[in-house]
Design a protein around this motif. Structure first.
Motif, mmCIF file in Angstrom:
data_model
loop_
_atom_site.group_PDB
_atom_site.id
_atom_site.type_symbol
_atom_site.label_atom_id
_atom_site.label_comp_id
_atom_site.label_asym_id
_atom_site.label_seq_id
_atom_site.Cartn_x
_atom_site.Cartn_y
_atom_site.Cartn_z
ATOM 1 N N ARG A 134 0.839 -1.181 0.000
ATOM 2 C CA ARG A 134 0.000 0.000 0.000
ATOM 3 C C ARG A 134 0.880 1.239 0.000
ATOM 4 O O ARG A 134 2.044 1.185 0.372
ATOM 5 C CB ARG A 134 -0.920 0.019 1.211
ATOM 6 N N LYS A 135 0.301 2.357 -0.437
ATOM 7 C CA LYS A 135 1.055 3.593 -0.564
ATOM 8 C C LYS A 135 0.617 4.559 0.530
ATOM 9 O O LYS A 135 -0.569 4.760 0.772
ATOM 10 C CB LYS A 135 0.809 4.219 -1.937
ATOM 11 N N LEU A 136 1.623 5.140 1.206
ATOM 12 C CA LEU A 136 1.365 6.151 2.233
ATOM 13 C C LEU A 136 1.871 7.490 1.712
ATOM 14 O O LEU A 136 3.050 7.622 1.380
ATOM 15 C CB LEU A 136 2.062 5.777 3.543
ATOM 16 N N VAL A 137 1.002 8.454 1.647
ATOM 17 C CA VAL A 137 1.346 9.774 1.112
ATOM 18 C C VAL A 137 1.372 10.771 2.254
ATOM 19 O O VAL A 137 0.395 10.906 3.000
ATOM 20 C CB VAL A 137 0.327 10.220 0.051
ATOM 21 N N THR A 138 2.529 11.412 2.424
ATOM 22 C CA THR A 138 2.672 12.477 3.417
ATOM 23 C C THR A 138 2.799 13.808 2.682
ATOM 24 O O THR A 138 2.738 13.868 1.452
ATOM 25 C CB THR A 138 3.892 12.209 4.306
ATOM 26 N N THR A 139 3.026 14.832 3.469
ATOM 27 C CA THR A 139 3.143 16.164 2.849
ATOM 28 C C THR A 139 4.404 16.309 2.031
ATOM 29 O O THR A 139 4.464 17.110 1.107
ATOM 30 C CB THR A 139 3.116 17.239 3.938
ATOM 31 N N SER A 140 5.399 15.541 2.358
ATOM 32 C CA SER A 140 6.682 15.713 1.671
ATOM 33 C C SER A 140 7.078 14.509 0.838
ATOM 34 O O SER A 140 7.705 14.660 -0.196
ATOM 35 C CB SER A 140 7.798 16.006 2.687
ATOM 36 N N GLU A 141 6.712 13.301 1.283
ATOM 37 C CA GLU A 141 7.180 12.105 0.592
ATOM 38 C C GLU A 141 6.040 11.105 0.435
ATOM 39 O O GLU A 141 4.963 11.258 1.031
ATOM 40 C CB GLU A 141 8.335 11.459 1.369
ATOM 41 N N THR A 142 6.350 10.080 -0.349
ATOM 42 C CA THR A 142 5.413 8.977 -0.567
ATOM 43 C C THR A 142 6.140 7.666 -0.269
ATOM 44 O O THR A 142 7.243 7.430 -0.782
ATOM 45 C CB THR A 142 4.903 8.972 -2.015
ATOM 46 N N TYR A 143 5.516 6.817 0.529
ATOM 47 C CA TYR A 143 6.123 5.555 0.940
ATOM 48 C C TYR A 143 5.277 4.411 0.425
ATOM 49 O O TYR A 143 4.053 4.505 0.311
ATOM 50 C CB TYR A 143 6.223 5.449 2.473
ATOM 51 N N VAL A 144 5.955 3.308 0.149
ATOM 52 C CA VAL A 144 5.297 2.060 -0.223
ATOM 53 C C VAL A 144 5.543 1.078 0.909
ATOM 54 O O VAL A 144 6.684 0.744 1.221
ATOM 55 C CB VAL A 144 5.840 1.498 -1.553
#
Length: 1611
Positions: A141-151
């Motif tokens: 799943r993808k986690l989207v923050t204000t600065s970066e995107t994590y898988v």
């Protein structure tokens, strides 16, 4: 149909002994069908989602049969076969998704899917998505923050939950799509006021383990039970109150506290949603919050032995819920990455399901609002107030919202309830479980309802119904009363003694329990007694009828038996008589046969005898005939031999003479060849040819000598043979004379004997002739009968021929129609090419204007003139005065000075002017010739017949001259008006546009044409004056001859007096002219405007002017002749030089000839370049001059604009103040929009220039076109032509600016094409023409234009539509062209063909195969899908969409075929297979989009035939014939080119032989193919805009606020 509370959880979970939805099992049962092989389905036990509940089959249910019924139902509701297959694919993909194997890793925080998982592969294949992406995002799943995107990886349970959520989401979307499609199929255009809704809802559930699904179901049942209680009990009590029956109110159970426990603020659902929002919320924490919050509630309990469960006291029973899984099921998270993968599906249905994906609440609201458009449902209770905070759309929130909407609908309608009771839990037939039934009745609240009904009066009858049913219990004296109410009271008091058992209401009678049954018993007893009496009577009647029937049957049997005996006796007598007749006939037949046998034998003997005699005679005649033939051939041979001898001798003499003459000529030619004159005439380079010719002559002489020797030898041998034959002939003649006398005597004797035999045979033949004559007469009769039959058959054939001729004539008419259609298409294509060229020139003009604007903005010194002249109109007098000539020259000078500022010249006016000038020039020449001729004839006639003139001829001349004068005057006025319009257009454009220079060429051309038009106009004026002067002189002479000298009949000289005109026709023409002008006296009307006096005054000036013009023309003519002579001399010199150069070139070698030709071409091009440079310098000077004039007049334009702006602001202020004082009454909207003139620029900017298509996505298609028409309709209503002209011109210019700005935006171009076409259709539909109003409603006919005819603007809009269409095609071709070659020829659509490469295949770089420029066929289809979606969404006419895709498919065909013809590596068998597959995919796409009627497939015919040509056998003559008959759309050059380029695939295949190619060329010689090898990829089919009226009325259109058109006022 609406969806409430869809049970999505059943897709992924089923309780024990329960099944999933039936469609899954039906699809598994039908998996063996051929069309479902690609679904890769097996039995239902093999899939996790269908085997979770245990048993997958129901006894007595055939899933395969039910599946067929399901398919029939879908077909009946209008679901196409392709959509059904797509639906079944999606359902099968859900089953495969549930069976995907997920393996947990060792760390427990991540998991994976085996790479060879068949279920995942089938899932991706059925939905058309990428396998690798789906495999990745199922486990991540993808986690989207204000600065970066994590898988982030997910655990096994999270992956399973995400997979189940995705399956439920897919099923819910598919379910919603089917419901929407069914609603469309069942939609009716009729307005509905009421409806009957059927709601199927699940019942109360309680299991050993109850989870989130049971909680939602029981929550829904609590709400429904509350509504049921309030509805039923309230209706019961209201009934008693309305009927005024004494009644004590009964309290009933209210389950509102339980509902508040679940849905109120900080209730179970609120706490559940709050825990879901917590980052690390768990089910245990949620349970603890429930214990803390609701421990004091009566409807909430905590189990003793568990800390994760809770008990809710429902109206039916206590239910214990296990909190495990509540949070995850409430979230029901469907990750965005998985949805994005499904959106990118290559199947349109799958992509459409998720492209329009919205939350459940808005969807429900939309459905509700859609239904409410027909039926207005208003809730009787206020809806539940939603919190202001934005809710996250959890399952609980969605369920609660949908349930509230359902309750609102139920409260707004009149519900009726059907309680379904389950007889047993084992699903056994004819088995009833009382305990289970009572439990369900208690759970449904039925017992409570029965208790209330038993406490009151459960049975009730209206007075009318009671009277009709129980009138049998009444007596006659009671029925005599007319009051039914009193009759009912008296009957009940007599039948029921206890008065407490019934009550009388206002309209009904109420009974206690059991009283109605007592009345029914009394009624049944009464009927029983009456029935017995009726039965007794009927049975007696039936016995009487039976007796009568038996008696009649007995009499009938006796009668028939007696008849049978009589018939048997008659049959015996008839048979006896027949036997006697048979015997007589048999004996007669036997005697006849014996006689015929004897007769037949005698005839045979006679025939054989006669045949023998005839054969003898035939042999003798045959011998004589053969002797005659031998004599004939011998005599013929002798004559031919004599003729051949003479002919051979003549030929020998001719040959000798001709040889002599040839030698003499040869000798003379040799002497001439050696002479000096001949050598001078020849060039030095001819010596080699002379030597060659000399050698050739020597060889011919040698050959001639040999042939002469052979001829002399043949002649001598022939002479010897002739002498030998002569000697033999003389010897034969001597022998023949000696034997002649003996032979003649023998012949005489033999002839005598034969004569006697012939006489005897003659007698025999006469007898035979008499017999045969009878036979021939009979045969003639038969032939006449056959002739009659043949005549009938002939008439029948003639009729058939006539019908065939009629059919052929009709076919020829059809062919003529096709030919006319073809010519029409060609004419339309030429016209649209002209429009395209005009748009190109306009674009060029715009570019030059931008360039001049840039030059103007550069800093520099500007010089403003102190005085500037303006354009002035022409003089109204037709006389040639110096002031008028000066005005014309000033006008031309003014046009030249402001020429750089004119924007769009009115070309139509100028073309009309130019055409009329040409017509008048021809008419002038004819009149001049005729005038000269008539003058000459008149002089002759005056000298011959001076005393024979009559006034009638003069009247005829006057009539003829008046007609000519009027025609010239009308043409003169037309030219003058056109010239004024042209000047006005030029001046207006110059004053309005700011520095808009056109190209120097077009501008100078227009100026020259305008000058020529002025000159022609002046010449016409002069001719009119001359003709008027002649008419006046003639009129004066006529009057003088009548009044002053009546005895002198001298004839006046008229220009047309000697013309041979009929007297009556001339008089009739003259009187017609007089009546037309409403004048009765002579020529007085000529001076009606004072022009005649001016003509007399300017006569001398005209004569001088004509003399000056004649001299100038003679000088010009002489100069022209001299110039032409000089050109002729120059051309002669150049021709001599070319001849000399050509002769010199012939003497050179081929290489030197090529080099010399190149040098000559270079010299010619250099001279042309120098000429072009001089021309460019002149044009640059002219441009600089125009730029200076532009700078001069810019200041004047700016000052004028400032003055106009100031005047407009003052006028606007005045209008505003005036509008404040006017009070208007509110009226209905009439479909007209009013705006002020100063708001026109703002209207164009908001509605055209700055408008984005996305702003109108949810409104009526083509809304700007409707708004513009409503504005024009108001201007037409107010009869303001300036406003109409200004608005239409501004609109057209605004659309052109938008298209120029967005010249590469397909969506914008399509948007304005649809709006322009709709605007054009509106102008036609509401023009008032009956041809366009056939489909209008009476309301639409009221919206037609009343004052103006906008036919010319319709033509302008049609041309603008053509330009927009061409720009649309250009943009689409630009997007598609880079994809075509890679997708159609290079991409591997069929797996496995890449290994089969032709020998010598050129390897291409990776940039073309696997790089950025590589495209597949799906890319083209996706691009065309986007084109189709955009055009359909923007309301473009379907006919135009068909033409767009026809043009695009032609471009695909042309580009692909041209690349195929230029690439040898592409001409192979594998390429042909690839092309045929790609073309079939494109055809399938056309059929799927219902575009197969556009003719796009026909445009692909050359490419289809090229692909077939690559795959056909190419060896034998039959193969060549097959290729010629198949490749009808390919030209001969293209077929030969493909065959030459064909490359074998392997060593077992051969190249196409040269002989086979020559065979093809020989068979295709008769074709008249064009010489062009490649197809024109830029060719554009002519577009046609069919009339498509709109069904909308103007008063039903509303303007959205996003357009910022508040200044428009609805009228």
């Amino acid at each position: 149909m609406r969806t409430y509370l869809l049970e999505k959880s059943r897709v992924v979970f089923q309780a024990d002994d329960e099944r999933n939805y039936h469609i899954f099992y039906q699809l598994c049962a039908a998996a063996s069908l051929p069309e479902f092989k690609e679904l890769a389905l097996t039995c239902a036990e093999d899939f996790f989602y269908t085997s979770h509940g245990g048993n997958t089959a129901i006894e007595g249910v055939d899933d395969a049969e039910d599946f067929e019924k399901t398919r029939q139902a879908l077909t009946l509701l209008g679901v196409r076969e392709s959509h059904q297959i797509s639906i079944f694919k999606i359902i099968a993909s859900i089953l495969h998704l549930g069976s995907v194997e997920i393996q947990s890793e060792r760390d427990g925080d991540s998991c994976s899917i085996p790479p060879q998982d068949e279920h995942l592969s089938n899932f991706c294949r059925l939905l058309g998505v990428e396998h690798s992406q789906m495999e990745h995002w199922l486990c991540h799943r993808k986690l989207v923050t204000t600065s970066e995107t994590y898988v982030k990886t997910m655990s096994l349970q999270q992956v399973v939950n995400a997979r189940d959520a995705l399956a439920k989401h897919i099923y819910a979307q598919l379910f919603s799509w089917i419901v929407e499609h069914i609603n469309k199929a069942l939609h009716s255009s009729l307005k509905q006021h009421t409806f009957i809704g059927v709601l199927d809802i699940y019942g109360f559930e309680t299991f050993e383990i109850n989870s989130f699904e049971q909680f939602c179901i029981n929550y829904a049942n609590e709400k429904l039970q509350q509504q049921f209680n309030s509805h039923v009990f309230k209706l019961e009590q209201e009934e008693y109150m309305k009927e005024q029956i004494p009644w004590t109110l009964i309290d009933f159970y209210d389950n509102q506290p339980c509902i508040d426990l679940i849905e109120a603020k900080l209730g179970i659902l609120d706490l559940l949603d709050e825990e879901c929002k917590v980052p690390k919320g768990t089910d245990q924490n949620w349970a603890q919050k429930l214990y803390e919050r609701h421990s004091n509630s009566q409807h909430f309990q905590k189990p003793r032995m568990s800390n994760t469960a809770f008990i809710v006291v429902h109206f039916a029973d206590k239910v214990e819920y296990l909190s495990d899984g509540f949070l995850e099921k409430n979230r029901d998270t469907v990750y965005e990455e998985q949805i994005n993968i499904l959106k990118a599906s290559k199947f349109s249905l799958v992509a459409d399901l998720f492209h329009d994906d919205k939350d459940s609440v808005p969807a429900t609201n939309t459905a509700k609002s859609r239904s409410s458009s027909k039926i207005n449902i208003r809730s009787s209770r206020p809806p539940l107030k939603v919190s202001n905070k934005e809710h996250k759309k959890s399952v609980g929130y969605q369920f609660r919202t949908s349930l509230n909407l359902l309750m609102e609908t139920l409260n707004a309608t009149t519900p009726h309830y059907v309680r379904c009771i389950k007889p047993n839990d084992e699903k056994l037939p004819f088995h009833f479980d009382p305990k289970r039934a009572v439990q369900q009745l208690r759970a449904c609240g039925v017992l409570e309802t029965i208790r209330i009904s038993a406490a009151g009066y459960p049975s009730r009858w209206t007075y009318h119904d009671f009277f009709n049913r129980y009138r049998v219990l009444m007596k006659k004296r009671e029925l005599a009363n007319t009051d039914k109410k009193s009759i009912c009271k008296s009957v009940l008091e007599s039948l029921i003694k206890d008065p407490d058992k019934f009550q009388f209401g206002r309209t009904k009678i109420f009974f206690r329990a059991g009283q109605v049954a007592y009345l029914e018993k009394l009624r049944a007893d009464k009927f029983r007694e009456a029935t017995i009496m009726i039965q007794k009577t009927v049975r007696g009647w039936l016995q009487k009828v039976k007796y009568r029937r038996l008696k009649a049957a007995t009499l009938t049997l006796q009668r028939f038996y007696r008849g049978h005996l009589a018939r048997r006796l008659a049959e015996h007598l008839r048979r006896t008589r027949a036997a006697i007749v048979f015997q007589k006939q048999y004996r007669m037949q036997r005697a006849r046969l014996a006689y015929r046998r004897v007769c037949w034998a005698a005839v045979i003997i006679q025939s054989f005898t006669r045949a023998m005699f005839v054969r003898r005679n035939y042999r003798q005649v045959l011998k004589e005939h053969k002797a005659t033939i031998i004599q004939k051939y011998a005599r013929g041979w002798m004559a031919r031999r004599h003729f051949q001898q003479q002919r051979d001798a003549a030929i020998v003499i001719q040959c000798a003479f001709r040889r002599l003459k040839a030698k003499q000529e040869l000798k003379a030619l040799k002497i001439e060849a050696r002479s000096a004159e001949h050598l001078k005439r020849l060039n030095v380079g001819m010596e080699n040819k002379v030597v060659q010719l000399q050698r050739k002559i020597d060889d011919q002489n040698k050959e001639f000598k040999t042939l002469t020797e052979q001829l002399s030898a043949v002649t001598s041998t022939h002479a010897m043979e002739v002498e030998k034959l002569k000697r033999e002939l003389a010897h034969y003649q001597q022998n023949q004379e000696a034997d002649a006398s003996l032979q003649l005597q023998e012949e005489v004797q033999s002839l005598r004997t034969e004569l006697q035999k012939a006489q005897s045979e003659r007698r025999v033949l006469e007898d035979a002739h008499s017999r045969e004559n009878g036979e021939l007469r009979k045969r003639v009769a038969d032939l006449e009968h056959e002739n009659a039959l043949l005549k009938d058959e002939k008439e029948h054939l003639n009729n058939q021929i006539l019908r065939q001729s009629k059919a052929e004539s009709s076919q020829s008419s059809v062919e003529e129609n096709l030919l006319m259609k073809k010519e029409l298409e060609e004419e339309r294509s030429r016209y649209q090419n002209l429009v395209k060229e005009y748009s190109r020139l306009e674009q060029r003009y715009e570019n030059l204007r931008d360039e001049v604007t840039i030059v103007k903005q550069t800093p520099g010194h500007r010089k403003n003139p102190s005085n500037q002249s303006s354009l002035e109109s022409d003089s109204n007098y037709p006389s040639i005065s110096t002031s008028e000539i000066g005005d014309t020259e000033d006008a031309l000078q003014q046009v030249e000075e402001i020429g750089a500022e004119k924007a769009a010249m009115d070309m139509t006016v100028f073309l009309k002017l130019q055409k009329r000038v040409r017509e008048l020039e021809q008419e002038r020449k004819k009149l001049q010739v005729q005038l000269e001729k008539e003058q000459q004839d008149s002089k002759k006639v005056q000298m011959e017949q001076q005393n024979n003139g009559i006034d009638v001829d003069q009247d005829a001349d006057l009539a003829y001259n008046s007609l000519k004068r009027q025609e010239l005057e009308s043409e003169n006025k037309k030219l003058k008006n056109d010239l004024n319009e042209l000047r006005k257009a030029v001046a207006d454009q110059a004053m309005q546009d700011n520095s808009t220079p056109s190209s120097p060429d077009s501008y100078s051309l227009l100026l020259n044409q305008l000058k020529l038009a002025n000159e022609e106009l002046e010449v016409r004026k002069e001719e009119v004056l001359i003709l008027r002067t002649q008419i006046m002189n003639a009129d004066q002479r006529r009057l003088a001859g009548k009044h002053m000298e009546p005895n002198i009949n001298a004839r006046t000289s008229w220009p047309n007096s000697e013309k041979h005109v009929d007297q009556e026709d001339a008089i009739e023409a003259y009187h017609g002219v007089c009546q037309t002008n409403s004048q009765t006296e002579d020529w007085g009307y000529l001076n009606e405007d004072g022009e005649l006096g001016l003509a007399y005054q300017g006569l001398k000036q005209v004569a001088r002017l004509l003399e000056a013009q004649l001299q100038a023309q003679s000088l010009e003519h002489e100069e022209e002749v001299e110039r032409l002579k000089a050109q002729v001399e120059a051309l002669k010199e150049e021709m001599d030089k070319q001849q000399q150069t050509f002769c010199q070139t012939l003497l050179l070698s081929p290489e030197a000839q090529v080099e010399f030709g190149v040098q000559q071409e270079i010299t010619r091009l250099t001279n042309e370049n120098l000429d072009f440079k001089e021309l460019v310098e002149k044009l640059e000077k002219n441009e600089r001059k125009l730029k200076k004039q532009l700078k001069i007049y810019m200041k004047k334009v700016q000052d004028l604009e400032a003055a106009q702006a100031l005047a407009q602001s003052d006028r606007r202020h005045h209008e505003l103040t005036r509008q404040v004082t006017v009070q208007r009454k509110e009226k209905d909207f009439q479909g007209m929009l009013e705006y002020h003139k100063e708001d026109e620029a703002l209207l164009i900017r908001n509605l055209v220039t700055d408008l984005k298509p996305q702003m109108l996505s949810g409104t009526v298609p083509c809304l700007p076109a409707y708004i513009l028409y409503m504005c024009i309709r108001h201007a037409d209503y107010t009869n303001d032509d300036l406003k109409v002209h200004s608005l239409l011109s501004s609109t057209i210019n605004g659309i052109k600016k938008v298209l120029k700005k967005h010249n590469d935006d397909f969506e914008m171009t399509s948007f304005w094409l649809s709006n322009t076409c709709r605007f054009l259709h509106c102008l036609k539909q509401y023009s008032g023409d009956e041809g366009f109003m056939t489909q209008n409603t009476p309301k639409q006919n009221e919206h037609c234009l009343k004052n103006f005819d906008l036919t010319e603007y319709r033509q302008v809009l049609s041309d603008l539509s053509i330009q927009i269409y061409q720009q649309l095609i250009k943009i689409a071709e630009g997007l598609l062209q880079p994809m075509i070659v890679s997708a159609m020829l290079e991409n591997e659509s069929i797996q496995g063909l890449s290994g089969v490469r032709p020998t010598g295949y050129r390897k291409r770089t990776s940039s073309m195969v696997d790089g950025e420029n590589s495209y597949c066929l799906e890319a083209i289809i996706r691009q065309m899908n986007s084109f189709h979606t955009v055009m359909c969404d923007q309301g473009l006419d379907p006919e135009i969409i068909l033409q767009v895709f026809k043009q695009l498919f032609y471009m695909i065909n042309a580009v692909t075929l041209n690349n195929l013809l230029l690439r040898k590596d592409a001409c192979s068998w594998s390429t042909g297979m690839q092309l045929r597959y790609n073309i079939s995919q494109l055809e399938e796409w056309l059929r799927g989009k219902n575009l197969h009627q556009s003719g796009a497939v026909q445009t692909m015919e050359p490419l289809i035939q090229a692909a077939q040509l690559l795959q056909l056998k190419k060896k034998t003559h039959e193969d060549a014939e097959a290729i010629c008959s198949l490749c009808t759309s390919l030209s001969t050059q293209q077929i030969v080119k493909i065959l030459n380029l064909y490359t074998p695939l392997n060593e077992f295949e051969e190249r196409v032989t040269v002989s086979f190619i020559r065979t093809i060329q020989a068979q295709l010689q008769e074709r008249n193919d064009p010489q062009q090898l490649l197809l024109d990829s830029k060719h554009m089919f002519p577009v046609l805009f069919p009339f498509n009226p709109s069904s909308l009325t103007m008063d039903s259109i509303h303007i959205p606020a996003c357009l910022n058109l508040e200044f428009l006022n609805e009228v």
